[in-house]
Motif scaffolding. Structure first.
Motif, mmCIF file in Angstrom:
data_model
loop_
_atom_site.group_PDB
_atom_site.id
_atom_site.type_symbol
_atom_site.label_atom_id
_atom_site.label_comp_id
_atom_site.label_asym_id
_atom_site.label_seq_id
_atom_site.Cartn_x
_atom_site.Cartn_y
_atom_site.Cartn_z
ATOM 1 N N LEU A 267 0.830 -1.211 0.000
ATOM 2 C CA LEU A 267 0.000 0.000 0.000
ATOM 3 C C LEU A 267 0.863 1.258 0.000
ATOM 4 N N ARG A 293 -8.691 -6.232 8.334
ATOM 5 C CA ARG A 293 -8.686 -5.265 9.425
ATOM 6 C C ARG A 293 -9.465 -5.762 10.636
ATOM 7 N N HIS A 312 -8.893 -9.377 -2.361
ATOM 8 C CA HIS A 312 -9.018 -8.004 -1.849
ATOM 9 C C HIS A 312 -10.333 -7.339 -2.250
ATOM 10 N N VAL A 324 -7.504 -3.801 2.483
ATOM 11 C CA VAL A 324 -6.117 -3.728 2.960
ATOM 12 C C VAL A 324 -5.881 -4.938 3.852
ATOM 13 N N TYR A 379 -7.039 6.779 1.152
ATOM 14 C CA TYR A 379 -7.029 5.728 0.138
ATOM 15 C C TYR A 379 -7.891 4.535 0.504
ATOM 16 N N THR A 380 -8.085 4.330 1.793
ATOM 17 C CA THR A 380 -8.830 3.146 2.204
ATOM 18 C C THR A 380 -10.307 3.496 2.324
ATOM 19 N N ASP A 382 -13.889 2.924 4.190
ATOM 20 C CA ASP A 382 -14.537 2.407 5.392
ATOM 21 C C ASP A 382 -15.930 3.017 5.472
#
Ligand SMILES: Cc1cc2nc3c(=O)[nH]c(=O)nc-3n(C[C@H](O)[C@H](O)[C@H](O)COP(=O)(O)OP(=O)(O)OC[C@H]3O[C@@H](n4cnc5c(N)ncnc54)[C@H](O)[C@@H]3O)c2cc1C
Length: 384
Positions: A267, A293, A312, A324, A379-380, A382
Motif C-alpha cells: 500500500l 482489518r 481483496h 487492505v 485511500y482506504t 470504510d
C-alpha cells in the motif's frame, strides 16, 4: 501503417507489417520505447507452441480449449457442449488464440525478432485442473530471461524494434495519439498526435493499429471499469486508456474490462504515485499470516499470487472487508538471513523500511499501526 504504442503488441505489429513490405510509423507517447513490456519478464503463454513440441510435449486442441474456456468463462463452461458452453464469439476468440499463437511466435523467431525458449522448469498456472494435461512448456521467454527477469523485457523490445527498423519502420517518441482522422466517407485515414505543444496530423494510407496498453493510471476509467478500488499497479504511467475513449468514439464495443492479472502490492508504494512493479509473488517465511482489518485470515497465504489478488475485492455487504490486508510475521521470519526466493518486501535483518510497523508490546504495536494507517486514510474505504 501507423502503430500506436511500442510495447510487445506494437512491436509485433510493426515487425509483421514492415517485414511484409509496409511502410510503418510507430508513435509512442513516452520518451522511450517499450511500455510496460520493458518492465516485465516478457514471457508469453502460448499453447501448442513449436518450442514445447520440439521438447517432445504435445498440447492437443480439445483439452487446451477446455482449460482456456473453463478459466475464461467458469460460469458458462460446459464440457459436453460443442462450443463448451460459450457464445460463438468467445469460442472463436479462444480458438483463434490456440490456432494462431504458435504461428505468430514462429514468425517472430524466423524474422529474427525474438529468441524465445520454452521454460520446461516452470509449472503452468492452474496445473492442478483436470483439463490441464500439459503442465510445462506453454510459457515461453526470451533468452535474456535466463539472466534475469529485469533483462528480458528490454531485450525483447530491442530485438523486435531493431528488426522493424531494419525493414524501414520509424519510431517517434513523445507523440501521443489523441484521435482518429477520417475522410468524408468516414474512413480512418490517419491520426492526430500531440508532441510537446504542437499537434501533428499523420496520414495512414493502409491502417492504424492501436497497441497502447491499459488504462489503470486514468483514475476515472479505473474507477468506472475495474471491479473495485485499486491503489496502483505495474503498468507504466502512460497506461491511461487513450484508446478506450478513441475506441468508443469509433464505435467499438467494450468487453472484459473488469479483469486483470491481480497481484498484491505494498500500500505504501502504490498510494500516491500508483506505479509499482513489485508485488507479493510468494509471501516469505513460514511463521507468517495475512489478516484483514478485523484480524481474520481470508486466504491461503501460500496460494498462487494471481488467486490471492482478487481476495481483496470481497464485499461483505457493508465494506470491502479485505481491501487492505496486513502481513504479520515473527522474529523467525524477520531474522531469517535467506536472500533466495521471493523475500521482498520483507526487509533483510536489521534493514529499516517505512512500510513495516513494529512494537515492543502489542499495545505499542497497535498505536504504531494506527499512526501508520492514518497516513493512508484517504485511500482506504470504510463505510462503517
Ligand atoms: C513486473 C511485471 C511482470 C509481468 N508479468 C507478466 C506475466 O507473467 N505474464 C503476462 O502475461 N504478463 C505479465 N506482465 C504484463 C505484461 O508485461 C503486459 O500486459 C504487456 O507487456 C502489455 O503489452 P502491450 O504492448 O499491450 O502494452 P505496453 O507494453 O504497456 O505498451 C503500450 C505502449 O503504448 C504507449 N501509449 C499509450 N497511450 C498512447 C498514445 N495515446 N499514443 C502513443 N502511445 C501510447 C505507452 O506509453 C506504451 O509504451 C507483467 C508486467 C510487469 C511490469
Amino acid at each position: 501503417m501507423v502503430v500506436v504504442g511500442s510495447g510487445a503488441a506494437g512491436c509485433a505489429a510493426a515487425v509483421t507489417a514492415s517485414v511484409g513490405g509496409a511502410q510503418v510509423l510507430v508513435l509512442e507517447c513516452a520518451d522511450s520505447i517499450g511500455g510496460t513490456t520493458a518492465l516485465s519478464g516478457a514471457g508469453a503463454w502460448i499453447p501448442n507452441n513449436t518450442l514445447m513440441r520440439a521438447q517432445g510435449v504435445e498440447d492437443p486442441k480439445t483439452p487446451a480449449m477446455r482449460l482456456m474456456s473453463r478459466l475464461a468463462y467458469p460460469h458458462l463452461y460446459d464440457p459436453g457442449d460443442a462450443r463448451l458452453g460459450m457464445p460463438a464469439d468467445a469460442y472463436a476468440l479462444i480458438e483463434a488464440f490456440y490456432d494462431n499463437g504458435p504461428n505468430a511466435i514462429d514468425f517472430l523467431i524466423s524474422a529474427g525478432a525474438a529468441d524465445f525458449y520454452a521454460d520446461m522448469a516452470l509449472p503452468d498456472y492452474y496445473a492442478e485442473y483436470p483439463e490441464n494435461l500439459v503442465t510445462f512448456g506453454r510459457k515461453i521467454s526470451p533468452q535474456a530471461r535466463k539472466v534475469s527477469h529485469e533483462a528480458a523485457g528490454p531485450a525483447l523490445i530491442r530485438q523486435m524494434m531493431s528488426v522493424a527498423e531494419e525493414h524501414s519502420a520509424r519510431v517517434l517518441t513523445n507523440h501521443r495519439v489523441m484521435s482518429l482522422l477520417r475522410n468524408s466517407d468516414g474512413e480512418v485515414v490517419g491520426v492526430e498526435a500531440r508532441t510537446g505543444l504542437r499537434t501533428v496530423l499523420v496520414r495512414a494510407r493502409r491502417s492504424v493499429v492501436f497497441a497502447s496498453g491499459g488504462f489503470l493510471h486514468d483514475r476515472d476509467l479505473a474507477r468506472e471499469f475495474l471491479r473495485g478500488p485499486v491503489f496502483g499497479g505495474c503498468s507504466v504511467p502512460t497506461s491511461v486508456g487513450d484508446f478506450v475513449r478513441i475506441g468508443i468514439e469509433a464505435g467499438a464495443e467494450l468487453a472484459n474490462m473488469s479483469h486483470a492479472w491481480w497481484y498484491q502490492i505494498v500500500l505504501d508504494h502504490a498510494a500516491g504515485h500508483g506505479q509499482t512493479a513489485g508485488g507479493l509473488f510468494m509471501p516469505f517465511g513460514d511463521s507468517m499470516i495475512q489478516v484483514n482489518r478485523h484480524g481474520r485470515r481470508v486466504m491461503n497465504e501460500k496460494g498462487p499470487y494471481n488467486e490471492r489478488g482478487p481476495v481483496h475485492f470481497a464485499w461483505d455487504g457493508r465494506e470491502y472487508c479485505n481491501l487492505v490486508l496486513f502481513s504479520i510475521y515473527d522474529d523467525d521470519v524477520a531474522n531469517n538471513p535467506d536472500t533466495i526466493g521471493h523475500r521482498w518486501p520483507i526487509p533483510m535483518p536489521g534493514e529499516k523500511v517505512g512500510y513495516v510497523v513494529s512494537g515492543q508490546t502489542l499495545e505499542e504495536l497497535a498505536v504504531n499501526i494506527d499512526a501508520h494507517l492514518a497516513e493512508f486514510a484517504g485511500y482506504t474505504v470504510d463505510s462503517s
